[in-house]
Design an enzyme around this catalytic site. Sequence first.
Site, PDB file in Angstrom:
ATOM      1  CG  ASP A   1      31.490  41.202  31.065  1.00  0.00           C
ATOM      2  OD1 ASP A   1      32.085  41.413  32.137  1.00  0.00           O
ATOM      3  OD2 ASP A   1      30.786  40.181  30.871  1.00  0.00           O
TER       4      ASP A   1
ATOM      5  CB  SER B   1      36.602  32.679  38.517  1.00  0.00           C
ATOM      6  OG  SER B   1      35.328  33.228  38.707  1.00  0.00           O
TER       7      SER B   1
ATOM      8  CE1 TYR C   1      39.873  31.059  38.323  1.00  0.00           C
ATOM      9  CE2 TYR C   1      40.365  30.509  40.603  1.00  0.00           C
ATOM     10  CZ  TYR C   1      40.153  31.450  39.622  1.00  0.00           C
ATOM     11  OH  TYR C   1      40.222  32.778  39.934  1.00  0.00           O
TER      12      TYR C   1
HETATM   13  N1  UFG Z   1      32.105  27.801  52.932  1.00  0.00           N
HETATM   14  C1  UFG Z   1      31.163  27.184  53.728  1.00  0.00           C
HETATM   15  N2  UFG Z   1      29.881  27.173  53.293  1.00  0.00           N
HETATM   16  C2  UFG Z   1      29.466  27.755  52.133  1.00  0.00           C
HETATM   17  C3  UFG Z   1      30.450  28.384  51.321  1.00  0.00           C
HETATM   18  C4  UFG Z   1      31.756  28.395  51.759  1.00  0.00           C
HETATM   19  O1  UFG Z   1      31.487  26.650  54.794  1.00  0.00           O
HETATM   20  O2  UFG Z   1      28.276  27.689  51.794  1.00  0.00           O
HETATM   21  C5  UFG Z   1      33.510  27.836  53.382  1.00  0.00           C
HETATM   22  C6  UFG Z   1      34.468  27.149  52.428  1.00  0.00           C
HETATM   23  O3  UFG Z   1      34.573  25.780  52.749  1.00  0.00           O
HETATM   24  C7  UFG Z   1      35.759  27.924  52.685  1.00  0.00           C
HETATM   25  C8  UFG Z   1      35.283  29.323  53.064  1.00  0.00           C
HETATM   26  O4  UFG Z   1      33.918  29.175  53.419  1.00  0.00           O
HETATM   27  O5  UFG Z   1      36.424  27.369  53.776  1.00  0.00           O
HETATM   28  C9  UFG Z   1      35.382  30.309  51.916  1.00  0.00           C
HETATM   29  O6  UFG Z   1      34.779  29.724  50.770  1.00  0.00           O
HETATM   30  P1  UFG Z   1      34.529  30.534  49.428  1.00  0.00           P
HETATM   31  O7  UFG Z   1      33.842  29.603  48.484  1.00  0.00           O
HETATM   32  O8  UFG Z   1      33.892  31.828  49.745  1.00  0.00           O
HETATM   33  O9  UFG Z   1      36.000  30.857  48.921  1.00  0.00           O
HETATM   34  P2  UFG Z   1      37.213  29.867  48.606  1.00  0.00           P
HETATM   35  O10 UFG Z   1      38.217  30.091  49.682  1.00  0.00           O
HETATM   36  O11 UFG Z   1      36.801  28.504  48.339  1.00  0.00           O
HETATM   37  O12 UFG Z   1      37.636  30.456  47.193  1.00  0.00           O
HETATM   38  C10 UFG Z   1      38.556  31.457  47.032  1.00  0.00           C
HETATM   39  C11 UFG Z   1      38.251  32.200  45.729  1.00  0.00           C
HETATM   40  C12 UFG Z   1      38.473  31.300  44.523  1.00  0.00           C
HETATM   41  C13 UFG Z   1      39.855  30.685  44.610  1.00  0.00           C
HETATM   42  C14 UFG Z   1      40.029  29.969  45.920  1.00  0.00           C
HETATM   43  C15 UFG Z   1      41.415  29.416  46.054  1.00  0.00           C
HETATM   44  O13 UFG Z   1      36.922  32.670  45.726  1.00  0.00           O
HETATM   45  O14 UFG Z   1      38.378  32.060  43.348  1.00  0.00           O
HETATM   46  O15 UFG Z   1      39.824  30.862  46.992  1.00  0.00           O
HETATM   47  O16 UFG Z   1      41.421  28.325  46.897  1.00  0.00           O
HETATM   48  F1  UFG Z   1      40.041  29.802  43.605  1.00  0.00           F
END
Ligand code: UFG
Length: 327
Positions: free
Chosen positions: A30, A75, A139
């Site tokens: 890492d 990521s 990504y």
């Molecule tokens: N969300 C909020 N508020 C926040 C953070 C997130 O409403 O403060 C919502 C996002 O809009 C989304 C959901 O919560 O609808 C989940 O969001 P995350 O950021 O936790 O996860 P993502 O679905 O965006 O991301 C995941 C993986 C990524 C990957 C992605 C693929 O963590 O590595 O899916 O679309 F790239």
Amino acid sequence: MILVTGGAGYIGSHMVWLLIEKGYDVVVIDNLEKGHKKAVLGGKFYNGDLKDKEFLEKVFAENDISAVIHFAASSLVGESVQNPIKYYYNNVYGTLNLVDTMIKHNVKKLVFSSTAAVYGEPENIPILEEDKTQPTNPYGETKLAIEKMLKWMDIAYGLKFVSLRYFNVAGSHPDGIIGEDHNPETHLIPIVLQTALGIREKVIVYGNDYNTKDGTCIRDYIHVVDLCDAHLKAMEYLEKNNKSEIFNLGNGMGFSVMEVIEKASEVVGKKIPYEIGPRRAGDPSILVASSQKAQKLLGWQQKYNSLETIISTAWKWHSTHPHGYEE
Ligand code: UFG
């Protein structure tokens, strides 16, 4: 010996713990750019970067490695749009160096950490492995490029790989001794729990005008320990079948942002303040996986698949480590 790249990260550190539990000898590399040394609960640790060929050469020369589980990558979706060069360097070039070194040392088994982001805006729900892949950010594009590269490495050199396309990974070690600690934190469940702890004032819900039951985005949350267990099964699959494959890893169940906030309120026993904000660019409305292929071919079965267990294990970690590994 099993080499785990990115073994000090959130998912990698859970993998290292599980491998050690199961009696494997583990080597961890890492660069500690995002990872935490304290998260690595055992094994032989090397601080170094996949872009450094000499470093990789040394690790492979010093250890009798039989298979590699490869997590090390950048990521963050948003960052990848701002800085695609970093993503192509770290993810594509880094993996190319790793594979090059593996082949030189006759190590021909690789479990690769891929993502739901390879699909982009989905055509069908639940998403199947053979559905169209059309990433909407660098990504996802770099992870897809690596999958394609691995296919040619198999054809030319017999490198066998299992690529695992993760959906939303969450939760912690059941005793909460290791967990999620990102800076900046962008993921929903840690943000919700940090709000419960008073570290954040409120959760901003990114949009409630999506075409879903309550208007907020739906995601498929999978427990990190179940996810790591699938990696063990993928390694066994490579041993037994010597065949490359791609699998989705999710729960097959979707939960909306509001459902996550409500369930977290129940788990922590208090109201979690939130506010509806604008949509976040690039968020698909619904991402739910079909994990039937993994269940069938790997014999994988989730153990921690209720949203309550996912959130309560995450809460064990966050409530005892409000500032992550810092203290
Ligand atoms: N969300 C909020 N508020 C926040 C953070 C997130 O409403 O403060 C919502 C996002 O809009 C989304 C959901 O919560 O609808 C989940 O969001 P995350 O950021 O936790 O996860 P993502 O679905 O965006 O991301 C995941 C993986 C990524 C990957 C992605 C693929 O963590 O590595 O899916 O679309 F790239």
